[in-house]
Motif scaffolding. Structure first.
Motif, PDB file in Angstrom:
ATOM      1  N   THR A 201       8.377   6.659  -5.182  1.00 29.18           N
ATOM      2  CA  THR A 201       7.842   5.462  -5.814  1.00 29.18           C
ATOM      3  C   THR A 201       6.320   5.542  -5.795  1.00 29.18           C
ATOM      4  OG1 THR A 201       7.654   4.178  -3.763  1.00 29.18           O
ATOM      5  CG2 THR A 201       9.804   4.168  -4.876  1.00 29.18           C
ATOM      6  N   GLU A 202       5.667   4.595  -6.453  1.00 28.24           N
ATOM      7  CA  GLU A 202       4.209   4.588  -6.467  1.00 28.24           C
ATOM      8  C   GLU A 202       3.636   4.343  -5.076  1.00 28.24           C
ATOM      9  OE1 GLU A 202       3.772  -0.113  -7.785  1.00 28.24           O
ATOM     10  OE2 GLU A 202       3.136   1.489  -9.141  1.00 28.24           O
ATOM     11  N   ASN A 203       4.473   3.860  -4.142  1.00 27.21           N
ATOM     12  CA  ASN A 203       4.016   3.624  -2.771  1.00 27.21           C
ATOM     13  C   ASN A 203       4.345   4.767  -1.824  1.00 27.21           C
ATOM     14  OD1 ASN A 203       5.208   0.593  -3.724  1.00 27.21           O
ATOM     15  ND2 ASN A 203       3.066   0.716  -3.120  1.00 27.21           N
ATOM     16  N   GLY A 204       4.995   5.814  -2.331  1.00 25.58           N
ATOM     17  CA  GLY A 204       5.266   6.988  -1.513  1.00 25.58           C
ATOM     18  C   GLY A 204       6.615   6.999  -0.824  1.00 25.58           C
TER      19      GLY A 204
ATOM     20  N   GLY B 272       0.820  -1.211   0.000  1.00 29.61           N
ATOM     21  CA  GLY B 272       0.000   0.000   0.000  1.00 29.61           C
ATOM     22  C   GLY B 272       0.849   1.254   0.000  1.00 29.61           C
ATOM     23  N   ASN B 273       0.202   2.393   0.232  1.00 29.35           N
ATOM     24  CA  ASN B 273       0.904   3.663   0.228  1.00 29.35           C
ATOM     25  C   ASN B 273       1.458   4.001   1.609  1.00 29.35           C
ATOM     26  OD1 ASN B 273       0.389   4.203  -2.502  1.00 29.35           O
ATOM     27  ND2 ASN B 273      -1.624   5.062  -2.034  1.00 29.35           N
TER      28      ASN B 273
ATOM     29  N   ASP C 250       2.781   7.078   4.153  1.00 28.71           N
ATOM     30  CA  ASP C 250       2.715   8.516   4.398  1.00 28.71           C
ATOM     31  C   ASP C 250       4.134   9.013   4.659  1.00 28.71           C
ATOM     32  OD1 ASP C 250       1.040  11.004   5.120  1.00 28.71           O
ATOM     33  OD2 ASP C 250       2.337  10.762   6.871  1.00 28.71           O
TER      34      ASP C 250
END
Length: 200
Positions: free
Chosen positions: A142-145, A27-28, A30
């Motif tokens: 990255t796409e996950n932050g 997932g992402n 924070d």
């Protein structure tokens, strides 16, 4: 050449039979929360591999690197277990052993530059290894932050570009499993593959 090679680091053609590791979270993440957790980590040690290329010559070694607040220990060994570089810093004195010679200074970055010619701001590198950007740095995610690339913004940092590879979860925080420091306008690099992170 080892004295030039040194170091550092600092920094994988990275490399040499390292175990496969997770690429990062599903997932992402924070980023502000992640960075706050990383900044609170002041004692850690890593084990892995380091490769360095300078002016077309490349070397690689096993890496052991520990930091405990103001104390630092950095060691590179070859595949036979022979120590190539050993740097210790505690208090105001930094000692570096390489090529059978011992060097001392009161500033680790200056000592590295004196011995190797590599201008590496150690205080910044300690953050880059954890994946922590400076306030004025620019970066991509990255796409996950998580950090993907980092362009430092300080006087002694501007020759470097940092790229991150796989990440691993250590005690609930994502830490880099690989990073590359490219020296701008050259083909020189320092690559680090981290097999094991331990934090306190």
């Amino acid at each position: 050449m080892l004295s030039r090679f040194l170091f550092l680091f600092i920094l994988s053609s990275l490399m040499l039979g390292c175990a496969t590791r997770p690429q990062g979270p599903e997932g992402n993440v924070d980023l502000p929360t992640q960075v706050e957790k990383l900044r609170s980590i002041t004692s850690w040690n890593i084990k892995g591999k380091m490769a360095l290329r300078e002016n077309g010559e490349a070397v690689s070694a096993t890496l052991r690197w520990s930091v405990d607040d103001n104390a630092l220990a950095f060691r590179l060994t070859n595949f036979l277990g022979v120590t190539l570089v050993d740097m210790q810093s505690e208090g105001q004195v930094v000692t570096l052993e390489a090529d059978g010679e011992t060097y001392t200074d009161t500033d680790a970055s200056r000592l590295i530059y004196r011995v190797t010619g590599w201008d590496i701001p150690l205080d910044k590198l300690l953050n880059w290894v954890k994946g922590v950007p400076g306030e004025r740095d620019t970066y991509t995610l990255t796409e996950n932050g998580l950090l993907d690339t980092l362009t430092p913004n300080c006087f002694r940092c501007r020759q470097w570009q940092v790229r991150y590879g796989a990440y691993q979860n250590v005690d609930g925080v994502w830490l880099p499993g690989a990073l590359t420091l490219n020296q701008k306008d050259t083909e020189n690099f320092i690559k680090i593959r981290i097999n094991t992170w331990q934090t306190q």
